[in-house]
Write a protein that holds these residues in place. Structure first.
Motif, PDB file in Angstrom:
ATOM      1  N   ALA A   8     167.926 -24.479  42.556  1.00  0.00           N
ATOM      2  CA  ALA A   8     169.092 -24.754  42.740  1.00  0.00           C
ATOM      3  C   ALA A   8     169.886 -23.697  42.294  1.00  0.00           C
ATOM      4  N   PHE A   9     169.161 -22.975  40.929  1.00  0.00           N
ATOM      5  CA  PHE A   9     169.581 -22.105  40.315  1.00  0.00           C
ATOM      6  C   PHE A   9     169.079 -21.052  40.706  1.00  0.00           C
ATOM      7  N   CYS A  10     168.353 -20.541  41.385  1.00  0.00           N
ATOM      8  CA  CYS A  10     167.458 -19.473  42.307  1.00  0.00           C
ATOM      9  C   CYS A  10     169.592 -19.976  43.642  1.00  0.00           C
ATOM     10  N   LEU A  11     169.560 -20.642  43.904  1.00  0.00           N
ATOM     11  CA  LEU A  11     170.622 -20.515  45.249  1.00  0.00           C
ATOM     12  C   LEU A  11     171.937 -20.359  44.597  1.00  0.00           C
ATOM     13  N   SER A  12     172.021 -20.563  43.061  1.00  0.00           N
ATOM     14  CA  SER A  12     172.567 -20.421  42.571  1.00  0.00           C
ATOM     15  C   SER A  12     174.055 -19.088  42.631  1.00  0.00           C
ATOM     16  N   PHE A  13     173.095 -17.952  43.026  1.00  0.00           N
ATOM     17  CA  PHE A  13     173.466 -16.462  42.338  1.00  0.00           C
ATOM     18  C   PHE A  13     173.505 -16.197  44.374  1.00  0.00           C
ATOM     19  N   ASN A  14     175.086 -15.710  44.280  1.00  0.00           N
ATOM     20  CA  ASN A  14     175.605 -14.775  45.595  1.00  0.00           C
ATOM     21  C   ASN A  14     174.407 -14.563  45.867  1.00  0.00           C
ATOM     22  N   ARG A  93     164.804 -19.290  33.502  1.00  0.00           N
ATOM     23  CA  ARG A  93     166.938 -18.514  33.932  1.00  0.00           C
ATOM     24  C   ARG A  93     166.610 -17.172  33.981  1.00  0.00           C
ATOM     25  N   GLU A  97     167.288 -14.849  37.125  1.00  0.00           N
ATOM     26  CA  GLU A  97     168.167 -13.532  37.371  1.00  0.00           C
ATOM     27  C   GLU A  97     167.609 -12.042  37.669  1.00  0.00           C
TER      28      GLU A  97
END
Length: 118
Positions: A8-14, A93, A97
């Protein structure tokens, strides 16, 4: 961090997408077709390969035994991070990022602008 949380965190980036170019078990997270994270989400322990500035990569490896040269990657530019709770989730995280930002920084300006990342 759980495997679901990592995904989910990896896919949260534009512009981030998940791809499976190697095996169905190996998630590759990309932006504009360029990889910024690679993991086997069902791996035990959970690990993730992340891009890193070479000088910072060396310092991280010395300071944290759970960060080692990237497995099957260019060891100068990639780290393998064990995500088993030894590193705080906040730090994991930040490393993800940073990897994303390094990849985006190398994209042509027009692509960066479409991602809201001048």
């Amino acid at each position: 961090m759980t495997p679901e949380g990592l995904r989910a965190f990896c896919l949260s980036f534009n512009g981030a997408v998940e791809d499976f170019p190697f095996t169905p078990e190996t998630s590759v997270f990309k932006v504009a077709g360029k990889m910024f994270a690679l993991t086997a989400l069902d791996g035990r322990p959970l690990t993730v390969n992340l891009k890193c500035e070479p000088d910072i990569a060396d310092r991280l490896r010395v300071a944290h035994p759970e960060i080692v040269p990237g497995w099957h990657m260019n060891k100068r530019h990639w780290n393998t991070v064990t995500v088993d709770g030894a590193l705080p989730d906040r730090q994991v995280r930040e490393l993800i990022e940073d990897s994303y930002d390094l990849v985006v920084a190398k994209l042509p300006r027009a692509q960066r602008l479409r991602l809201d990342r001048p």
